[in-house]
Scaffold this motif. Sequence first.
Motif, mmCIF file in Angstrom:
data_model
loop_
_atom_site.group_PDB
_atom_site.id
_atom_site.type_symbol
_atom_site.label_atom_id
_atom_site.label_comp_id
_atom_site.label_asym_id
_atom_site.label_seq_id
_atom_site.Cartn_x
_atom_site.Cartn_y
_atom_site.Cartn_z
ATOM 1 N N LEU A 144 -2.942 -13.095 -9.967
ATOM 2 C CA LEU A 144 -2.696 -11.952 -9.084
ATOM 3 C C LEU A 144 -3.992 -11.271 -8.678
ATOM 4 O O LEU A 144 -4.175 -10.883 -7.522
ATOM 5 N N ARG A 145 -4.915 -11.135 -9.623
ATOM 6 C CA ARG A 145 -6.204 -10.513 -9.297
ATOM 7 C C ARG A 145 -6.983 -11.377 -8.314
ATOM 8 O O ARG A 145 -7.589 -10.853 -7.360
ATOM 9 N N ALA A 146 -6.949 -12.696 -8.514
ATOM 10 C CA ALA A 146 -7.666 -13.597 -7.601
ATOM 11 C C ALA A 146 -7.094 -13.546 -6.187
ATOM 12 O O ALA A 146 -7.800 -13.833 -5.215
ATOM 13 N N SER A 147 -5.824 -13.151 -6.060
ATOM 14 C CA SER A 147 -5.204 -13.058 -4.742
ATOM 15 C C SER A 147 -5.560 -11.749 -4.031
ATOM 16 O O SER A 147 -5.154 -11.540 -2.890
ATOM 17 N N GLY A 148 -6.295 -10.879 -4.733
ATOM 18 C CA GLY A 148 -6.711 -9.616 -4.134
ATOM 19 C C GLY A 148 -5.927 -8.403 -4.603
ATOM 20 O O GLY A 148 -6.195 -7.290 -4.135
ATOM 21 N N ARG A 149 -4.992 -8.585 -5.521
ATOM 22 C CA ARG A 149 -4.198 -7.451 -6.012
ATOM 23 C C ARG A 149 -4.980 -6.630 -7.034
ATOM 24 O O ARG A 149 -5.809 -7.157 -7.779
ATOM 25 N N GLN A 150 -4.686 -5.343 -7.081
ATOM 26 C CA GLN A 150 -5.105 -4.525 -8.217
ATOM 27 C C GLN A 150 -4.116 -4.814 -9.339
ATOM 28 O O GLN A 150 -2.903 -4.736 -9.143
ATOM 29 N N VAL A 151 -4.639 -5.132 -10.523
ATOM 30 C CA VAL A 151 -3.781 -5.566 -11.621
ATOM 31 C C VAL A 151 -4.078 -4.741 -12.866
ATOM 32 O O VAL A 151 -5.237 -4.513 -13.230
ATOM 33 N N ASP A 166 0.613 7.121 -7.865
ATOM 34 C CA ASP A 166 -0.806 7.380 -7.599
ATOM 35 C C ASP A 166 -1.622 6.094 -7.687
ATOM 36 O O ASP A 166 -2.583 5.899 -6.935
ATOM 37 N N ALA A 167 -1.252 5.201 -8.626
ATOM 38 C CA ALA A 167 -1.982 3.950 -8.806
ATOM 39 C C ALA A 167 -1.554 2.878 -7.814
ATOM 40 O O ALA A 167 -2.178 1.814 -7.758
ATOM 41 N N GLY A 168 -0.517 3.142 -7.051
ATOM 42 C CA GLY A 168 -0.048 2.166 -6.070
ATOM 43 C C GLY A 168 0.683 0.984 -6.677
ATOM 44 O O GLY A 168 0.811 -0.063 -6.034
ATOM 45 N N VAL A 169 1.189 1.160 -7.902
ATOM 46 C CA VAL A 169 1.903 0.064 -8.567
ATOM 47 C C VAL A 169 3.307 -0.043 -7.974
ATOM 48 O O VAL A 169 4.081 0.923 -7.986
ATOM 49 N N THR A 170 3.624 -1.210 -7.452
ATOM 50 C CA THR A 170 4.933 -1.431 -6.825
ATOM 51 C C THR A 170 5.780 -2.453 -7.571
ATOM 52 O O THR A 170 6.959 -2.611 -7.253
ATOM 53 N N SER A 171 5.181 -3.171 -8.537
ATOM 54 C CA SER A 171 5.947 -4.193 -9.253
ATOM 55 C C SER A 171 5.440 -4.363 -10.679
ATOM 56 O O SER A 171 4.278 -4.057 -10.983
ATOM 57 N N THR A 231 5.794 7.955 -14.693
ATOM 58 C CA THR A 231 4.559 7.760 -15.440
ATOM 59 C C THR A 231 4.809 6.850 -16.638
ATOM 60 O O THR A 231 5.749 7.068 -17.403
ATOM 61 N N LEU A 232 3.962 5.858 -16.779
ATOM 62 C CA LEU A 232 4.005 4.971 -17.948
ATOM 63 C C LEU A 232 3.016 5.459 -18.984
ATOM 64 O O LEU A 232 1.917 5.943 -18.654
ATOM 65 N N ARG A 233 3.395 5.312 -20.244
ATOM 66 C CA ARG A 233 2.504 5.662 -21.356
ATOM 67 C C ARG A 233 2.218 4.414 -22.176
ATOM 68 O O ARG A 233 3.119 3.612 -22.440
ATOM 69 N N PHE A 234 0.951 4.294 -22.569
ATOM 70 C CA PHE A 234 0.501 3.124 -23.319
ATOM 71 C C PHE A 234 0.003 3.542 -24.695
ATOM 72 O O PHE A 234 -0.556 4.634 -24.867
ATOM 73 N N ALA A 235 0.203 2.670 -25.667
ATOM 74 C CA ALA A 235 -0.269 2.944 -27.021
ATOM 75 C C ALA A 235 -1.794 2.938 -27.053
ATOM 76 O O ALA A 235 -2.437 2.193 -26.308
ATOM 77 N N PRO A 253 5.989 -7.554 -3.598
ATOM 78 C CA PRO A 253 5.645 -6.666 -2.481
ATOM 79 C C PRO A 253 4.175 -6.273 -2.523
ATOM 80 O O PRO A 253 3.507 -6.410 -3.555
ATOM 81 N N GLU A 254 3.673 -5.787 -1.413
ATOM 82 C CA GLU A 254 2.293 -5.299 -1.373
ATOM 83 C C GLU A 254 2.107 -4.196 -2.401
ATOM 84 O O GLU A 254 3.029 -3.429 -2.701
ATOM 85 N N GLY A 255 0.898 -4.115 -2.944
ATOM 86 C CA GLY A 255 0.608 -3.071 -3.912
ATOM 87 C C GLY A 255 0.116 -3.629 -5.227
ATOM 88 O O GLY A 255 0.021 -4.840 -5.427
ATOM 89 N N ALA A 256 -0.229 -2.713 -6.119
ATOM 90 C CA ALA A 256 -0.740 -3.101 -7.434
ATOM 91 C C ALA A 256 0.404 -3.596 -8.319
ATOM 92 O O ALA A 256 1.579 -3.314 -8.075
ATOM 93 N N VAL A 257 0.018 -4.348 -9.365
ATOM 94 C CA VAL A 257 0.999 -4.963 -10.256
ATOM 95 C C VAL A 257 0.620 -4.646 -11.701
ATOM 96 O O VAL A 257 -0.552 -4.738 -12.084
ATOM 97 N N LEU A 258 1.622 -4.289 -12.490
ATOM 98 C CA LEU A 258 1.454 -4.198 -13.935
ATOM 99 C C LEU A 258 2.028 -5.458 -14.558
ATOM 100 O O LEU A 258 3.191 -5.793 -14.327
#
Length: 425
Positions: free
Chosen positions: A185-192, A332-337, A269-273, A165-170
Motif C-alpha cells: 500500500l505504501r509503495a502505491s502512494g498511500r499513507q499507511v 484528521d489523518a485521512g484514514v478511510t479504510s 478516534t483510535l487508541r493504541f497501546a 477507496p482513496e485515502g490513508a489506510v490502517l
Amino acid sequence: MSVQEIEVVVVGGGQAGIAMSEHLNDHHVPHVVLERHRVAERWRSERWDSLVTNGPVWHDRFPGLEFTGLDPEDFATKDQVADYLATYAEKIGAPMRCGVEVTSVRRNPGHRGFRVRTSDGDFDARYVVAATGPFQRPVVPPIVPEDAGLVQIHSSAYRNPAQLPEGAVLVVGSGSSGVQIADELRASGRQVYLSVGPHDRPPRRYRERDFVWWLGVLGKWEATTPPQGAEHVTIAVSGAHGGHTVDFRSLAHRGITLVGRTESFDAGTLRFAPDLRDNIARGDADYLALLDEADAYVESNGLDLPEEPRARDLGEDPEAVTDPVLTLDLADAGVTSVVWATGFTADYDWLQVDAFDADGRPRHQRGVSTEPGVYFMGLPWQSRRGSSFLWGVWHDAKYVADQIAIQRGYMEHNDTKPRPTDVQG
C-alpha cells in the motif's frame, strides 16, 4: 438418494486433504476427498494478488514433486502454489469430489462409523478426517463499529491497493500478511499506519542460508510445544521482492507510520497501546538470538559460511518509537479504510461429535482425536512447529494415515475372529 459407503471421508481439498489422500493410497485405504469449491481454493481466491510463499520452493513443497519453472531459491506465487497442489492431486490419483459441501458429520447410531451429509448426497464412513486446516473463519476484533464510516476488510478479502477507496489506510497486524500488505500500500502512494503487536522476526537469510534452513539444522522445526505465551505469536518474514528480512525501522523510514496494538475506538478516534517499543525490542531479541545460535552452529560444525557482522546493525529507532502515536483521529489523518491482518479461527460447526474442548478447539494427539474414528489435519502445532507448512502437513498426514491403518487392522481382526459357537470342543 442412496447412501454411499466408503472407508474414509476426507473433508477439504487443500494441501492437508491432498497429503492425506496420498498416504491413504499408500495403505490402499478406500477413501474420498470432498472439497466444496476447487482444489486449493483458498490459495486462489482468499489471498491478495501479489502474495508469494514465505519459504523458498526447495523447502516449501511435498517430497514427491518439485515446482516447475522456478529456481530452488524462488518464492512461488499464490497461483503457482494452487496449480502445484492441483497437479499433485492428479499425480497421486487423489479421489477428489469438488463442488461438494459437507453439511454435517454425526455418529451413525447402531452402526460403526459416521453419517456424512453433503450437498451431493450422504456417505457412511468408518473414519472421517477433518482436513480443513486452521484458516477457516477470518477474525476481526470488535473494535471499530461497522457504522464508523470506514471500509473495513480482513486480509483474506484484500486483493490490491486499487480495491480500497482513496485515502490513508490502517493495517492492523504485524505478521507476514500485515507487513506485506502495508508495504504494498505504501509503495502505491498511500499513507499507511501499521499497528504492530508481539511478533517473531527471523532473518530472511543469514550467512548465505535461508532462515528455513537454519530452523531445520537447529532443530527448531521439530519443536513440539510452543514457548509459553507464544502459541499465537506471529512471524514477520517475507518472500516478496525475492525474499527479504522484515525490518520495522526500514518500513518507518519508507514512510509507514508505526503504532502499537490497536486497543479501542471512540468518536472517530483510535487508541493504541504504548507497547510499540517493547514489541519491536522483543522482535529484535528473537532475531539476534537466532543469529547467535546460527554462529554457534557454524563454529561447532566447522562450516565454511561467510560471516555477516552487519546483520547485527539494527539502526536507530524511528520517531514513531521514540515519540509514539497513542491516539489517531481518523478524519484528521485521512484514514478511510482498515485492513485487519488479524488471523483466523477454526470453524467445525459441521463436525457434530465429541471432539472439542469448551472453547471449540480440537482435542487431539498429533491429529488423532479423542473421538474414536475422527482425525484432524493441518492444525498449527499439530505435531511440531512445522505442521502448518506445506512439507509439515505431508509428514503429519503420514502419521495420521498410519493410525487409521492400525485401527483398520484391529477391526479386521474383530470381523474375522472365530465366534464362540464356531470353536470345536
